[in-house]
Motif scaffolding. Structure first.
Motif, PDB file in Angstrom:
ATOM      1  N   LEU A 611       0.830  -1.212   0.000  1.00  0.00           N
ATOM      2  CA  LEU A 611       0.000   0.000   0.000  1.00  0.00           C
ATOM      3  C   LEU A 611       0.861   1.258   0.000  1.00  0.00           C
ATOM      4  CD1 LEU A 611      -2.650  -1.036   2.707  1.00  0.00           C
ATOM      5  CD2 LEU A 611      -2.753  -1.376   0.240  1.00  0.00           C
ATOM      6  N   LEU A 612       2.190   1.084   0.047  1.00  0.00           N
ATOM      7  CA  LEU A 612       3.097   2.223   0.124  1.00  0.00           C
ATOM      8  C   LEU A 612       3.453   2.743  -1.261  1.00  0.00           C
ATOM      9  CD1 LEU A 612       5.467   0.891   2.927  1.00  0.00           C
ATOM     10  CD2 LEU A 612       3.905   2.840   3.118  1.00  0.00           C
ATOM     11  N   LEU A 613       3.543   4.049  -1.367  1.00  0.00           N
ATOM     12  CA  LEU A 613       3.891   4.697  -2.622  1.00  0.00           C
ATOM     13  C   LEU A 613       5.397   4.589  -2.866  1.00  0.00           C
ATOM     14  CD1 LEU A 613       2.918   6.578  -4.971  1.00  0.00           C
ATOM     15  CD2 LEU A 613       3.585   8.506  -3.507  1.00  0.00           C
ATOM     16  N   ASP A 614       5.778   4.179  -4.085  1.00  0.00           N
ATOM     17  CA  ASP A 614       7.181   4.117  -4.506  1.00  0.00           C
ATOM     18  C   ASP A 614       8.041   3.275  -3.564  1.00  0.00           C
ATOM     19  OD1 ASP A 614       6.528   5.675  -6.630  1.00  0.00           O
ATOM     20  OD2 ASP A 614       7.191   7.560  -5.711  1.00  0.00           O
ATOM     21  N   SER A 615       7.464   2.243  -3.015  1.00  0.00           N
ATOM     22  CA  SER A 615       8.218   1.343  -2.158  1.00  0.00           C
ATOM     23  C   SER A 615       8.503   0.060  -2.921  1.00  0.00           C
ATOM     24  CB  SER A 615       7.407   1.017  -0.897  1.00  0.00           C
ATOM     25  OG  SER A 615       8.057   0.068  -0.095  1.00  0.00           O
ATOM     26  N   PRO A 616       9.654  -0.557  -2.716  1.00  0.00           N
ATOM     27  CA  PRO A 616       9.948  -1.814  -3.433  1.00  0.00           C
ATOM     28  C   PRO A 616       8.931  -2.883  -3.060  1.00  0.00           C
ATOM     29  CG  PRO A 616      11.524  -1.449  -1.657  1.00  0.00           C
ATOM     30  CD  PRO A 616      10.745  -0.178  -1.811  1.00  0.00           C
ATOM     31  N   ARG A 617       8.491  -3.624  -4.062  1.00  0.00           N
ATOM     32  CA  ARG A 617       7.469  -4.642  -3.840  1.00  0.00           C
ATOM     33  C   ARG A 617       7.885  -5.961  -4.481  1.00  0.00           C
ATOM     34  NH1 ARG A 617       2.195  -1.298  -5.609  1.00  0.00           N
ATOM     35  NH2 ARG A 617       1.162  -3.289  -5.193  1.00  0.00           N
ATOM     36  N   GLU A 618       7.235  -6.998  -4.033  1.00  0.00           N
ATOM     37  CA  GLU A 618       7.607  -8.352  -4.421  1.00  0.00           C
ATOM     38  C   GLU A 618       6.657  -8.888  -5.482  1.00  0.00           C
ATOM     39  OE1 GLU A 618       7.068 -12.006  -1.725  1.00  0.00           O
ATOM     40  OE2 GLU A 618       9.084 -11.288  -1.250  1.00  0.00           O
ATOM     41  N   CYS A 619       7.209  -9.554  -6.475  1.00  0.00           N
ATOM     42  CA  CYS A 619       6.369 -10.157  -7.516  1.00  0.00           C
ATOM     43  C   CYS A 619       5.447 -11.186  -6.886  1.00  0.00           C
ATOM     44  CB  CYS A 619       7.239 -10.823  -8.591  1.00  0.00           C
ATOM     45  SG  CYS A 619       6.259 -11.700  -9.845  1.00  0.00           S
ATOM     46  N   PHE A 620       4.166 -11.105  -7.214  1.00  0.00           N
ATOM     47  CA  PHE A 620       3.145 -11.980  -6.660  1.00  0.00           C
ATOM     48  C   PHE A 620       3.394 -13.449  -7.019  1.00  0.00           C
ATOM     49  CE2 PHE A 620      -1.058 -13.991  -7.550  1.00  0.00           C
ATOM     50  CZ  PHE A 620      -1.481 -14.136  -6.242  1.00  0.00           C
ATOM     51  N   VAL A 621       4.066 -13.693  -8.135  1.00  0.00           N
ATOM     52  CA  VAL A 621       4.265 -15.065  -8.620  1.00  0.00           C
ATOM     53  C   VAL A 621       5.612 -15.632  -8.186  1.00  0.00           C
ATOM     54  CG1 VAL A 621       4.381 -16.564 -10.646  1.00  0.00           C
ATOM     55  CG2 VAL A 621       2.765 -14.644 -10.590  1.00  0.00           C
ATOM     56  N   CYS A 622       6.702 -14.932  -8.511  1.00  0.00           N
ATOM     57  CA  CYS A 622       8.031 -15.505  -8.302  1.00  0.00           C
ATOM     58  C   CYS A 622       8.815 -14.883  -7.150  1.00  0.00           C
ATOM     59  CB  CYS A 622       8.875 -15.398  -9.580  1.00  0.00           C
ATOM     60  SG  CYS A 622       9.333 -13.695  -9.989  1.00  0.00           S
ATOM     61  N   GLY A 623       8.363 -13.749  -6.612  1.00  0.00           N
ATOM     62  CA  GLY A 623       9.034 -13.109  -5.491  1.00  0.00           C
ATOM     63  C   GLY A 623      10.144 -12.170  -5.886  1.00  0.00           C
ATOM     64  N   ASP A 624      10.393 -11.971  -7.180  1.00  0.00           N
ATOM     65  CA  ASP A 624      11.419 -11.038  -7.624  1.00  0.00           C
ATOM     66  C   ASP A 624      10.897  -9.605  -7.445  1.00  0.00           C
ATOM     67  OD1 ASP A 624      13.675 -10.012  -8.673  1.00  0.00           O
ATOM     68  OD2 ASP A 624      13.549 -11.060 -10.608  1.00  0.00           O
ATOM     69  N   ILE A 625      11.732  -8.605  -7.782  1.00  0.00           N
ATOM     70  CA  ILE A 625      11.296  -7.211  -7.690  1.00  0.00           C
ATOM     71  C   ILE A 625      10.139  -6.985  -8.656  1.00  0.00           C
ATOM     72  CG2 ILE A 625      11.965  -4.840  -8.165  1.00  0.00           C
ATOM     73  CD1 ILE A 625      13.145  -5.724  -5.655  1.00  0.00           C
ATOM     74  N   ALA A 626       9.050  -6.433  -8.126  1.00  0.00           N
ATOM     75  CA  ALA A 626       7.872  -6.173  -8.961  1.00  0.00           C
ATOM     76  C   ALA A 626       8.041  -4.862  -9.707  1.00  0.00           C
ATOM     77  CB  ALA A 626       6.629  -6.117  -8.093  1.00  0.00           C
ATOM     78  N   THR A 627       7.613  -4.881 -10.964  1.00  0.00           N
ATOM     79  CA  THR A 627       7.695  -3.685 -11.798  1.00  0.00           C
ATOM     80  C   THR A 627       6.339  -3.255 -12.336  1.00  0.00           C
ATOM     81  OG1 THR A 627       8.151  -5.073 -13.728  1.00  0.00           O
ATOM     82  CG2 THR A 627      10.060  -4.203 -12.495  1.00  0.00           C
ATOM     83  N   GLN A 628       5.325  -4.160 -12.264  1.00  0.00           N
ATOM     84  CA  GLN A 628       3.995  -3.869 -12.788  1.00  0.00           C
ATOM     85  C   GLN A 628       2.931  -4.217 -11.714  1.00  0.00           C
ATOM     86  OE1 GLN A 628       3.423  -2.786 -16.085  1.00  0.00           O
ATOM     87  NE2 GLN A 628       5.656  -2.675 -16.352  1.00  0.00           N
ATOM     88  N   GLU A 629       1.882  -3.425 -11.680  1.00  0.00           N
ATOM     89  CA  GLU A 629       0.756  -3.706 -10.780  1.00  0.00           C
ATOM     90  C   GLU A 629      -0.529  -3.745 -11.602  1.00  0.00           C
ATOM     91  OE1 GLU A 629      -0.731  -2.015  -6.522  1.00  0.00           O
ATOM     92  OE2 GLU A 629      -0.794  -0.550  -8.157  1.00  0.00           O
ATOM     93  N   CYS A 630      -1.443  -4.698 -11.244  1.00  0.00           N
ATOM     94  CA  CYS A 630      -2.685  -4.832 -12.008  1.00  0.00           C
ATOM     95  C   CYS A 630      -3.874  -4.857 -11.041  1.00  0.00           C
ATOM     96  CB  CYS A 630      -2.667  -6.108 -12.847  1.00  0.00           C
ATOM     97  SG  CYS A 630      -4.150  -6.267 -13.885  1.00  0.00           S
ATOM     98  N   SER A 631      -4.651  -3.803 -11.071  1.00  0.00           N
ATOM     99  CA  SER A 631      -5.811  -3.723 -10.186  1.00  0.00           C
ATOM    100  C   SER A 631      -6.908  -4.686 -10.631  1.00  0.00           C
ATOM    101  CB  SER A 631      -6.353  -2.288 -10.174  1.00  0.00           C
ATOM    102  OG  SER A 631      -6.733  -1.888 -11.480  1.00  0.00           O
ATOM    103  N   GLU A 632      -6.981  -5.006 -11.942  1.00  0.00           N
ATOM    104  CA  GLU A 632      -8.010  -5.933 -12.420  1.00  0.00           C
ATOM    105  C   GLU A 632      -7.706  -7.367 -11.989  1.00  0.00           C
ATOM    106  OE1 GLU A 632      -9.285  -4.120 -16.652  1.00  0.00           O
ATOM    107  OE2 GLU A 632      -7.124  -4.024 -16.164  1.00  0.00           O
TER     108      GLU A 632
END
Length: 788
Positions: A611-632
């Motif tokens: 929920l944090l803005l511009d914070s590093p996030r984890e890929c939902f599938v593989c756990g790598d650095i996330a670069t894309q988010e999909c609200s749908e």
């Protein structure tokens, strides 16, 4: 004066006589629990028949409970028989624990049975004692003649300082039981009366009592003057006794305090206060009466200002001999016989007292032996350990700003300390006049956490500094040290908020917790907003709490807080600009009455990483650095029902290659530069940011209560209700209660489907109120509270 007594009636036959009992221990029976202090009866004929059948006393008795007329089989070992003349007086006591205590105090019951019309008594009114005269003894219910189990009360006419504090003129429910002036009469149960023994007329005839005022000019409680080491002093007469032919006065010098340091002074060497005059003063050196008066005036002992804030459960200090002082808690306030000053009964922290709460054979409060002390209220000072350090006032013309007061605040209560200090009746914050919204909010925010203690420390300019001082010194510190805050302290705060908030109804009307929090945090104290939010790249928004707004979700039957927050943030395209130290979340509702969800599961931890803005996030599938988010994808039923859906570039292409998700439009996430470098070197582990739940406010039929997490274990929950019980009617007072509710853990461990099937009426203890009535959740980040 017309008086009345219970009319005599013929003795009942064996068929009609009843045997009464009181339960001395709790007794579970099916789904019911009959608590110690409950009363029951059975017909004497039935009892004799049961014994005849068995031959000896039976282990169980089948009795009728007087509370609900249910017939129950109870262990005989926890049933204590009661004479009917005692039972009728105990029935008048509604609170079971007080009824049991009265039963165990045999002296009080025996005195009640022997009491007569015209006898002098003292009565307990709002923790003050007043004298009165018994004018009636008996039943007062309209149908008392037809019910053999109606309780008996004492009709008392108040006198002296109690005049006008009553509720009637001797009439109850349209029936006159005695006559007195309006508001001079009371009908009281036995536990609210102290009986003054009736003198034996025969013994008085055999040994005529002397006129004490003529023979003994000084009485217990009189202020006297006397010489000690050639210095004139003043003190209070604690005892007057005769040794042989000489009278002595046991005096407590005022500068030494009422302790076990007494002076035995011959009667002819003391002068009663009324006889002291200015003629004594010219001949006296330092330590004279004039000097004493000046010192007392300078110390503020003779001034009323500042004393009005001391009340029952106030923490005070009392100066003793040689400048030493003791600390304690005021347990009683009122007037003692033959003493004109208002007195305080204090339970000391150490064994430096002289009593256990009794004065001249009359009990005014309870405490361990040698821990009780009776002193003038004006001799009590607020405990300086819990007051702000005084600072020299600065002239506005010489200083641009004023530093806030240094504060020695108490630590929040946790684990065993929280249980020891807070649990019980008359604990927490006492409610008064629609104050539950404020009581529950303050208890939640300050009892067991320090996350918002900045509100107490923050440098403040007048007039907000006065509000801060009330909040700190009259509410938070007493709550953490004594476990109790009197209604007067909260009313003091409400009066200030009324003035500062330009709202004339703050002291009388119902409000919402968020209205109170917004007023005191923003408009009064001006603390930094707790939350900083951004929506869709727009300008930052600041606020003190977050209101969840979501559309009705068919798949969310019994949601948890994590799910609700994620749905709400996604639907509004919101992000947290920074990690908050305190995250206050208001649950979704359609108005105050209609709840969107029948139950909400508390999330003991709230994961705000995604929920944090511009914070590093984890890929939902593989756990790598996330670069894309999909609200749908978040709403896609194929995926988990919670957790934001973000992907690395590779997983994003793969997930959206499915024909059902080809129309999705993922958004690009900002990846901090340091994590981009680490990503090229391998898959870095993304730190999770979690906040822990510390309190929940609940509402049911416009009444707010609070649940507080006081320790790390799942069972460490306590429930607070500022108006759980009440003593008296319109002139009475509310009784706040804090009780442990470990049953909450049982339902937290249930799967959502099983919890959804639980009927609220069948849930144990107060758990139903937490799951079904949640209004506001409070989370904290102990890490961030160190910086904010």
């Amino acid at each position: 004066m017309t008086t009345a007594v219970v009319p005599s009636s013929p003795l009942p036959s064996l068929e009609d006589r009843h045997m009464y009992y009181i339960l001395t221990d709790d007794f579970p029976y099916g789904s019911k629990l009959f608590q110690a202090g409950s009363m029951c009866f059975l017909k004497e004929k039935t009892y004799l028949h049961s014994i005849a059948c068995v031959g000896t006393s039976t282990q169980y008795l089948r009795v009728t409970m007087l509370d609900d007329n249910s017939i129950v089989t109870v262990k005989a070992e926890i049933l204590h028989p009661l004479p009917e003349e005692e039972a009728v007086f105990l029935l008048a006591i509604n609170t079971l624990s007080e009824r049991l205590n009265c039963f165990l105090d045999r002296h009080s019951l025996e005195e009640a049975v022997k009491a007569t019309v015209g006898q002098q008594v003292t009565v307990d009114l709002n923790q003050q004692l007043f004298t009165g005269t018994i004018r009636y003894i008996g039943k007062i219910s309209k149908n008392s003649s037809s019910s053999p189990h109606s309780p008996s009360y004492f009709g008392v006419e108040l006198q002296g300082g109690g005049e006008g504090r009553g509720h009637c003129d001797g009439t109850y429910n349209g029936s006159e039981y005695f006559k007195c002036k309006q508001n001079h009469g009371l009908f009281l149960p036995v536990n609210k009366i102290k009986f003054i023994p009736v003198l034996d007329c025969d013994s008085m005839k055999e040994e005529p009592q002397p006129d004490v005022d003529e023979i003994v000019p000084v009485k217990v409680g009189d202020t006297v003057g006397f010489y000690l080491d050639e210095v004139f002093r003043q003190g209070v007469a604690m005892d007057v006794h005769k040794e042989g032919t000489q009278w002595f006065v046991k005096v407590c010098p005022e500068e030494e305090g009422t302790t076990d340091v007494f002076r035995e002074i011959p009667m002819d060497s003391v002068v009663k206060e009324g006889l002291l005059s200015s003629e004594f003063e010219p001949d006296m050196a330092p330590g004279s009466l004039r000097q004493i008066k000046r010192e007392r005036s300078e110390s503020g002992e003779d001034l009323e200002s500042g004393k009005h804030s001391l009340d029952v459960n106030s923490v005070v200090q009392i100066t003793l001999d040689k400048g030493n002082s003791v600390t304690g808690i005021i347990r009683w306030l009122g007037y003692l016989p033959n003493i004109k000053h208002r007195m305080a009964g204090v339970e000391l922290d150490q064994e430096k007292g002289i009593t256990d709460g009794e004065w001249q054979g009359m009990r005014y409060f309870h405490c361990p032996p040698k821990r009780g002390l009776f002193v003038k209220l004006q001799s009590c000072q607020p405990d300086m350990r819990f007051q702000s350090v005084s600072i020299t006032p600065l002239d506005a013309s010489t200083s641009g700003e004023i530093d806030g007061p240094q504060v020695l605040a108490n630590s929040p209560l946790e684990n065993g300390a929280a249980v020891q200090v807070l649990q019980g009746r008359m604990r927490g914050i006492q409610g008064h006049c629609n104050s539950c919204y404020m009581d529950a909010a303050l208890f939640s925010l300050f009892s067991c956490t320090s996350v918002l203690d900045s509100m107490l420390f923050k440098p403040s300019l007048p007039p907000s500094g006065h509000v801060q001082k009330i909040l700190r010194d009259e509410i938070v510190n007493p709550l953490r040290r004594n476990g109790f805050v009197a209604a007067s302290s909260v009313m003091h705060l409400r009066e200030q908020l009324t003035e500062k908030g330009q709202c004339s109804s703050f002291t009388t009307s119902e409000k919402d917790p968020e209205e109170f929090l917004n007023l005191i945090m923003h408009h009064i104290l001006g603390i930094e907003p707790l939350l900083k939010l951004q929506s869709g790249g727009q300008k930052e928004q600041e606020c003190y709490y977050y209101q969840i707004f979501i559309d009705k979700q068919e798949d969310l039957v019994v949601p948890n807080v994590q799910q609700l927050v994620e749905h709400s943030f996604l639907s509004s395209s919101l992000k947290l600009v920074e990690i908050p130290s305190c995250f206050i979340i208001q649950m979704p509702r359609f108005g105050k009455e209609y709840k969107m969800f029948s139950k909400i599961i508390p999330s003991l931890e709230l994961d705000i990483t995604d929920l944090l803005l511009d914070s590093p996030r984890e890929c939902f599938v593989c756990g790598d650095i996330a670069t894309q988010e999909c609200s749908e994808c978040f709403r896609d039923a194929v995926f988990a029902d919670m957790g934001m859906k973000q992907y690395c570039n590779s997983c994003c292409r793969q997930v959206h290659s499915h024909y059902r998700r080809k129309t999705h439009r993922p958004t690009t996430l900002h990846v901090p530069e340091a994590f981009q470098v680490r990503s090229q070197m391998g898959s870095p582990r993304i730190p999770r940011e979690r906040m822990e739940l510390f309190a929940v406010l609940c509402i049911e039929t416009s009444h707010y209560v609070s649940f507080v997490k006081y320790g790390p274990e799942k069972e460490n929950w306590m429930f607070f209700d500022s108006m759980a019980d009440r003593h008296g009617d319109e002139n009475g007072y509310n009784i706040p209660i804090v009780k442990l509710c470990p049953e909450v853990a049982k339902y937290l461990q249930l799967p959502g489907a099983a919890l959804a099937m639980e009927q609220p009426r069948d849930m144990e203890g107060v758990a139903k109120r937490l799951f079904c009535d949640a209004y506001m959740y409070m989370y904290q980040s102990k890490k961030m509270s160190l910086y904010k």
